[in-house]
Design a protein around this motif. Structure first.
Motif, mmCIF file in Angstrom:
data_model
loop_
_atom_site.group_PDB
_atom_site.id
_atom_site.type_symbol
_atom_site.label_atom_id
_atom_site.label_comp_id
_atom_site.label_asym_id
_atom_site.label_seq_id
_atom_site.Cartn_x
_atom_site.Cartn_y
_atom_site.Cartn_z
ATOM 1 N N GLN A 83 36.552 34.205 18.268
ATOM 2 C CA GLN A 83 37.257 34.042 19.665
ATOM 3 C C GLN A 83 36.164 33.631 20.774
ATOM 4 N N LEU A 84 36.519 32.698 21.737
ATOM 5 C CA LEU A 84 35.462 32.265 22.557
ATOM 6 C C LEU A 84 35.932 33.375 23.623
ATOM 7 N N VAL A 85 34.700 33.950 24.325
ATOM 8 C CA VAL A 85 34.959 34.681 25.400
ATOM 9 C C VAL A 85 35.115 34.071 26.647
ATOM 10 N N ASN A 86 35.628 34.748 27.628
ATOM 11 C CA ASN A 86 35.894 34.258 29.112
ATOM 12 C C ASN A 86 34.758 34.583 30.050
ATOM 13 N N PHE A 87 33.591 34.738 29.634
ATOM 14 C CA PHE A 87 32.392 34.905 30.371
ATOM 15 C C PHE A 87 31.096 34.478 29.848
ATOM 16 N N ALA A 88 29.916 34.437 30.538
ATOM 17 C CA ALA A 88 28.870 33.566 30.124
ATOM 18 C C ALA A 88 27.975 34.602 29.400
ATOM 19 N N TYR A 89 27.109 34.382 28.496
ATOM 20 C CA TYR A 89 26.184 35.140 27.945
ATOM 21 C C TYR A 89 24.843 35.212 28.879
ATOM 22 N N LYS A 90 24.233 36.369 29.033
ATOM 23 C CA LYS A 90 23.401 36.397 30.024
ATOM 24 C C LYS A 90 22.087 37.027 29.495
ATOM 25 N N PRO A 91 20.870 36.546 30.005
ATOM 26 C CA PRO A 91 19.569 36.910 29.397
ATOM 27 C C PRO A 91 19.583 38.843 29.362
ATOM 28 N N ASN A 92 20.003 39.257 30.698
ATOM 29 C CA ASN A 92 19.626 40.904 30.709
ATOM 30 C C ASN A 92 20.783 41.509 30.154
ATOM 31 N N LYS A 93 21.732 40.937 29.494
ATOM 32 C CA LYS A 93 22.820 41.588 28.584
ATOM 33 C C LYS A 93 22.991 41.096 27.371
ATOM 34 N N LEU A 94 22.123 40.026 27.023
ATOM 35 C CA LEU A 94 22.508 39.542 25.698
ATOM 36 C C LEU A 94 22.508 40.318 24.637
ATOM 37 N N GLU A 95 21.692 41.231 24.454
ATOM 38 C CA GLU A 95 21.484 42.070 23.113
ATOM 39 C C GLU A 95 22.744 42.948 23.112
ATOM 40 N N ALA A 96 23.312 43.559 24.130
ATOM 41 C CA ALA A 96 24.754 44.308 24.199
ATOM 42 C C ALA A 96 25.776 43.443 23.849
ATOM 43 N N GLN A 97 25.714 42.067 24.358
ATOM 44 C CA GLN A 97 26.917 41.056 24.200
ATOM 45 C C GLN A 97 26.859 40.807 22.927
ATOM 46 N N LEU A 98 25.816 40.503 22.237
ATOM 47 C CA LEU A 98 25.822 40.082 20.799
ATOM 48 C C LEU A 98 26.289 40.852 19.983
ATOM 49 N N THR A 99 26.008 42.299 19.917
ATOM 50 C CA THR A 99 26.441 43.471 19.176
ATOM 51 C C THR A 99 28.188 43.527 19.436
ATOM 52 N N GLN A 100 28.435 43.537 20.624
ATOM 53 C CA GLN A 100 29.749 43.643 21.167
ATOM 54 C C GLN A 100 30.726 42.515 20.415
ATOM 55 N N GLN A 101 30.228 41.252 20.325
ATOM 56 C CA GLN A 101 31.110 40.386 19.953
ATOM 57 C C GLN A 101 31.012 40.228 18.451
ATOM 58 N N THR A 102 30.013 40.785 17.848
ATOM 59 C CA THR A 102 30.186 40.846 16.277
ATOM 60 C C THR A 102 31.159 41.709 16.158
ATOM 61 N N ARG A 103 30.816 42.961 16.566
ATOM 62 C CA ARG A 103 32.064 44.259 16.255
ATOM 63 C C ARG A 103 33.032 43.586 16.396
ATOM 64 N N ARG A 104 33.716 43.017 17.686
ATOM 65 C CA ARG A 104 34.914 42.412 17.769
ATOM 66 C C ARG A 104 35.440 41.585 16.680
ATOM 67 N N ALA A 105 34.669 40.602 16.520
ATOM 68 C CA ALA A 105 35.060 39.739 15.440
ATOM 69 C C ALA A 105 35.101 40.412 13.877
ATOM 70 N N ILE A 106 34.301 41.482 13.811
ATOM 71 C CA ILE A 106 34.525 41.972 12.168
ATOM 72 C C ILE A 106 35.558 43.066 11.903
ATOM 73 N N ASN A 107 35.882 43.672 13.513
ATOM 74 C CA ASN A 107 37.089 44.461 13.475
ATOM 75 C C ASN A 107 38.471 43.811 13.639
ATOM 76 N N ASP A 108 38.541 42.408 13.735
ATOM 77 C CA ASP A 108 39.703 41.755 13.975
ATOM 78 C C ASP A 108 40.380 41.709 12.597
ATOM 79 N N ASN A 109 41.627 41.817 12.396
ATOM 80 C CA ASN A 109 42.318 42.160 11.185
ATOM 81 C C ASN A 109 42.576 40.497 10.542
#
Length: 301
Positions: free
Chosen positions: A216-242
């Motif tokens: 899923q496309l998120v409703n926010f931009a990926y930002k340099p100072n948050k990117l590492e956490a955002q990448l992990t968050q979105q990977t978890r979100r997709a992989i735990n989506d039934n």
């Protein structure tokens, strides 16, 4: 009587002078005409016609190739990329606002965005002319991820919001875009410009190809100072989506996205092992693995 004779004599003198001038002019004209005519060849000589010599205007002369006189000035500094101050900071903020306004639950409000593309066009200008020469790796990664998702949206709008991106010829392979002053396709932006920075499999869960089958496309931009956490968050979100990872505990099967098949080398030797790194409930190793068909319908609201 004497006066009359004097007048007649003066007129005769004037007429005589006029006649001399006319004769002289005729002689001059005859001389010029004769001078312009080529002389006939002597008997037995070849009949050579005079050549016409074309004179090139001075301002059309080619540049000098003399090594002592270079044709291009060497003291002109190279043109620098035109990029407004804080352009990258502006980009992340404005991208964040665009996604927040037109994306919801992973779907895009294409029709609403098509009616007013002012914000989108401003972002496209920043994407095209951005200077990344001094940007660090995280900034480049975040820039390319957002640029990819924005350009996918632009491509959908440019093709009148098709039912599927696959309905558009060369949707991903046509080099129709300018990113950081380079002409590119969506495929090249993903596979070379972004993955060329780092082979991070998590990128597959943040790049959205305008299809429902994508993460899923998120409703926010990926930002340099948050990117590492955002990448992990979105990977978890997709992989735990039934719907993205379809587990059937009774049948002991798991059907996963073809993303894991298409980009198998990015996920190591065992896709299930990679998936379990991010699963809240790990999938048993003895479950039978398969790939379900990708849903290429447009991710529109």
């Amino acid at each position: 009587e004497d006066l009359l004779k004097k007048i007649v004599a003066e007129k005769a003198g004037a007429a005589n002078q006029s006649g001399k001038n006319t004769a002289q002019n005729n002689n001059n004209s005859s001389f010029k005409a004769n001078a312009a005519k080529p002389m006939p060849p002597a008997p037995g000589a070849p009949n050579i016609q005079p050549e016409l010599i074309a004179v090139r205007p001075q301002n059309n002369l080619p540049p000098s190739t003399s090594p002592n006189k270079p044709s291009t000035p060497t003291n002109i500094p190279p043109q620098q990329p035109v990029s407004p101050p804080n352009a990258l900071s502006m980009f992340f903020d404005e991208a964040d606002a665009l996604f927040g306004k037109y994306v919801g639950n992973g779907r895009v409000a294409y029709s609403a965005l098509k009616k007013d593309q002012t914000d989108l066009n401003r972002l496209l200008g920043i994407i095209a002319n951005a200077d990344l020469s001094k940007a660090d790796s995280k900034t480049k990664q975040a820039f390319y991820i957002n640029a990819y998702n924005i350009l996918v949206i632009k491509n959908v709008l440019d093709h009148n919001i098709p039912a599927s991106p696959l309905d558009v010829k060369d949707f991903f392979s046509a080099a129709n875009f300018k990113v950081a002053q380079k002409t590119t396709s969506l495929d090249n932006l993903e596979k070379n410009m972004l993955f060329g920075l780092q082979r991070d499999a998590r990128f597959h869960f943040v790049l959205v190809c305008a299809a429902i089958g994508c993460p899923q496309l998120v409703n926010f931009a990926y930002k340099p100072n948050k990117l590492e956490a955002q990448l992990t968050q979105q990977t978890r979100r997709a992989i735990n989506d039934n719907s993205f990872i379809q587990v059937n505990t009774k049948a002991k099967t798991v059907a996963i996205s073809k993303i894991f098949e298409w980009y198998a080398s990015d996920f190591g030797t065992n896709a299930l092992q990679y998936i379990n790194q991010y699963r809240n409930n790990p999938i048993p190793a003895d479950y039978k693995l398969s790939f379900y068909e990708y849903n290429w319908k447009l991710n529109k609201q």
